[in-house]
Design a protein around this motif. Structure first.
Motif, PDB file in Angstrom:
ATOM      1  N   SER A  27      61.613  30.503  18.380  1.00 54.65           N
ATOM      2  CA  SER A  27      62.404  29.776  17.401  1.00 54.65           C
ATOM      3  C   SER A  27      62.946  30.695  16.303  1.00 54.65           C
ATOM      4  O   SER A  27      64.136  30.938  16.225  1.00 54.65           O
ATOM      5  CB  SER A  27      61.571  28.657  16.794  1.00 54.65           C
ATOM      6  N   TRP A  28      62.098  31.264  15.465  1.00 56.00           N
ATOM      7  CA  TRP A  28      62.593  32.092  14.373  1.00 56.00           C
ATOM      8  C   TRP A  28      62.733  33.541  14.837  1.00 56.00           C
ATOM      9  O   TRP A  28      62.177  33.962  15.848  1.00 56.00           O
ATOM     10  CB  TRP A  28      61.698  31.988  13.149  1.00 56.00           C
ATOM     11  N   ARG A  29      63.484  34.346  14.034  1.00 57.73           N
ATOM     12  CA  ARG A  29      63.797  35.709  14.449  1.00 57.73           C
ATOM     13  C   ARG A  29      63.940  36.603  13.231  1.00 57.73           C
ATOM     14  O   ARG A  29      64.489  36.203  12.214  1.00 57.73           O
ATOM     15  CB  ARG A  29      65.089  35.717  15.263  1.00 57.73           C
ATOM     16  N   PHE A  30      63.448  37.842  13.360  1.00 62.29           N
ATOM     17  CA  PHE A  30      63.640  38.863  12.325  1.00 62.29           C
ATOM     18  C   PHE A  30      63.848  40.210  13.001  1.00 62.29           C
ATOM     19  O   PHE A  30      63.123  40.560  13.931  1.00 62.29           O
ATOM     20  CB  PHE A  30      62.428  38.946  11.395  1.00 62.29           C
ATOM     21  N   ILE A  90      55.782  38.910   8.180  1.00 62.15           N
ATOM     22  CA  ILE A  90      57.005  38.334   8.744  1.00 62.15           C
ATOM     23  C   ILE A  90      56.748  36.899   9.195  1.00 62.15           C
ATOM     24  O   ILE A  90      57.492  35.968   8.865  1.00 62.15           O
ATOM     25  CB  ILE A  90      57.506  39.176   9.925  1.00 62.15           C
ATOM     26  N   ARG A  91      55.683  36.729   9.968  1.00 59.14           N
ATOM     27  CA  ARG A  91      55.341  35.400  10.485  1.00 59.14           C
ATOM     28  C   ARG A  91      55.109  34.409   9.360  1.00 59.14           C
ATOM     29  O   ARG A  91      55.662  33.293   9.373  1.00 59.14           O
ATOM     30  CB  ARG A  91      54.083  35.502  11.348  1.00 59.14           C
ATOM     31  N   ASP A  92      54.316  34.805   8.376  1.00 59.24           N
ATOM     32  CA  ASP A  92      53.990  33.886   7.291  1.00 59.24           C
ATOM     33  C   ASP A  92      55.234  33.501   6.493  1.00 59.24           C
ATOM     34  O   ASP A  92      55.404  32.334   6.106  1.00 59.24           O
ATOM     35  CB  ASP A  92      52.945  34.505   6.361  1.00 59.24           C
ATOM     36  N   ALA A  93      56.100  34.466   6.237  1.00 65.68           N
ATOM     37  CA  ALA A  93      57.312  34.185   5.473  1.00 65.68           C
ATOM     38  C   ALA A  93      58.245  33.264   6.244  1.00 65.68           C
ATOM     39  O   ALA A  93      58.852  32.344   5.668  1.00 65.68           O
ATOM     40  CB  ALA A  93      58.026  35.488   5.127  1.00 65.68           C
ATOM     41  N   THR A 112      66.275  27.832  12.830  1.00 67.83           N
ATOM     42  CA  THR A 112      67.342  28.221  11.910  1.00 67.83           C
ATOM     43  C   THR A 112      67.011  29.507  11.160  1.00 67.83           C
ATOM     44  O   THR A 112      67.880  30.064  10.487  1.00 67.83           O
ATOM     45  CB  THR A 112      67.602  27.109  10.888  1.00 67.83           C
ATOM     46  N   ILE A 113      65.777  29.979  11.257  1.00 71.67           N
ATOM     47  CA  ILE A 113      65.342  31.170  10.523  1.00 71.67           C
ATOM     48  C   ILE A 113      65.800  32.417  11.277  1.00 71.67           C
ATOM     49  O   ILE A 113      65.415  32.654  12.412  1.00 71.67           O
ATOM     50  CB  ILE A 113      63.808  31.210  10.369  1.00 71.67           C
ATOM     51  N   ASN A 114      66.631  33.220  10.615  1.00 73.35           N
ATOM     52  CA  ASN A 114      67.146  34.442  11.240  1.00 73.35           C
ATOM     53  C   ASN A 114      67.407  35.459  10.143  1.00 73.35           C
ATOM     54  O   ASN A 114      68.263  35.253   9.279  1.00 73.35           O
ATOM     55  CB  ASN A 114      68.442  34.143  12.004  1.00 73.35           C
ATOM     56  N   GLY A 115      66.655  36.548  10.134  1.00 76.94           N
ATOM     57  CA  GLY A 115      66.792  37.537   9.080  1.00 76.94           C
ATOM     58  C   GLY A 115      66.850  38.946   9.621  1.00 76.94           C
ATOM     59  O   GLY A 115      66.501  39.214  10.769  1.00 76.94           O
ATOM     60  N   ALA A 116      67.313  39.862   8.758  1.00 76.98           N
ATOM     61  CA  ALA A 116      67.400  41.260   9.156  1.00 76.98           C
ATOM     62  C   ALA A 116      67.256  42.149   7.930  1.00 76.98           C
ATOM     63  O   ALA A 116      67.593  41.747   6.804  1.00 76.98           O
ATOM     64  CB  ALA A 116      68.728  41.543   9.854  1.00 76.98           C
ATOM     65  N   SER A 153      69.070  32.348   5.078  1.00 79.95           N
ATOM     66  CA  SER A 153      69.493  31.874   6.400  1.00 79.95           C
ATOM     67  C   SER A 153      69.469  30.364   6.526  1.00 79.95           C
ATOM     68  O   SER A 153      70.074  29.814   7.457  1.00 79.95           O
ATOM     69  CB  SER A 153      68.621  32.506   7.492  1.00 79.95           C
ATOM     70  N   VAL A 154      68.783  29.679   5.610  1.00 76.42           N
ATOM     71  CA  VAL A 154      68.695  28.221   5.713  1.00 76.42           C
ATOM     72  C   VAL A 154      69.282  27.517   4.490  1.00 76.42           C
ATOM     73  O   VAL A 154      69.386  26.289   4.486  1.00 76.42           O
ATOM     74  CB  VAL A 154      67.235  27.768   5.916  1.00 76.42           C
ATOM     75  N   ALA A 155      69.627  28.291   3.474  1.00 75.31           N
ATOM     76  CA  ALA A 155      70.135  27.673   2.236  1.00 75.31           C
ATOM     77  C   ALA A 155      71.521  27.068   2.443  1.00 75.31           C
ATOM     78  O   ALA A 155      72.297  27.536   3.253  1.00 75.31           O
ATOM     79  CB  ALA A 155      70.157  28.703   1.118  1.00 75.31           C
TER      80      ALA A 155
END
Length: 218
Positions: free
Chosen positions: A8-11, A152-155, A169-173, A216-218
């Motif tokens: 689901s989420w990605r970093f 990363i996981r906790d955030a 919807t969580i996607n960061g870099a 990413s979600v705001a």
């Protein structure tokens, strides 16, 4: 580039070559003497290459370098944030964008700025070799991820819960730079630029992750 995440989420975090080569050019030609940049100086020694350019060429290079830097960073971030890097049309688009950023030996892409073009012709090869050597100790298998997996996981999970959104919807870099200090900044894309010191400090890296994921979600 390193990626972490669930279905689901990605970093993604990366220590990219091209931005480091551009920073090397900035410092070797001492362009910071002519204008101001927000990014700190590189870790390690960079030789003085000012005599390679005339005063007029250095002035032109200093004025044009920030735009080149911005385009290079945007290209790296776009590549890190994409969710489906196997898409053929996207891969072709990125290849063309990279060609327009780095097109040795002539560097026609910099033709509007003769000073910066001459600097690239003379120094980019040296800068790229420096960047490759400087990155090596921080890349697998020599070293694990700089951002810690539990952070990363906790955030990511905390962001999904806070905003009441699907984890998908969580996607960061983050682009990690080999620069001095505990420094970071958030880009208009929401991704982060940060030093190794910031990425490896638990409190700072947690703050970076919170900001990146919230965007990413705001």
């Amino acid at each position: 580039m390193h990626e972490a995440g669930t279905a689901s989420w990605r970093f993604a975090d990366d220590i990219p070559t091209v931005p480091h080569a551009l920073l090397y050019l900035r410092e070797a030609l001492r362009l910071e003497e002519l204008t101001s940049f927000e990014v700190p100086r590189l870790i390690g020694e960079v030789p003085d290459r000012r005599p390679l350019l005339t005063a007029s060429e250095r002035s032109d290079a200093a004025g044009a370098w920030p735009g080149w830097w911005t385009r290079a960073v945007e290209a790296e971030v776009e590549e890190d944030l994409v969710r489906d890097p196997t898409d053929p049309s996207w891969r072709a688009q990125m290849a063309e964008r990279r060609r327009q950023l780095t097109d040795p030996p002539v560097w026609a892409s910099l033709g509007a700025h003769p000073g910066l073009q001459h600097a690239a012709q003379l120094l980019y090869g040296e800068a790229s070799r420096w960047a490759s050597d400087a990155r090596r100790p921080y890349l697998p298998p020599a070293r694990r991820h700089l951002f810690e997996w539990p952070l990363i996981r906790d955030a990511a999970e905390a962001t999904a819960a806070r905003y009441e959104v699907s984890p998908g919807t969580i996607n960061g870099a983050a682009l990690i730079l080999l620069v001095q200090g505990d420094w970071w900044q958030q880009l208009p894309s929401g991704a982060a630029l940060c030093s190794v010191g910031a990425a490896t400090d638990p409190a700072t890296s947690a703050a970076i992750l919170r900001q990146v994921f919230a965007f990413s979600v705001a």
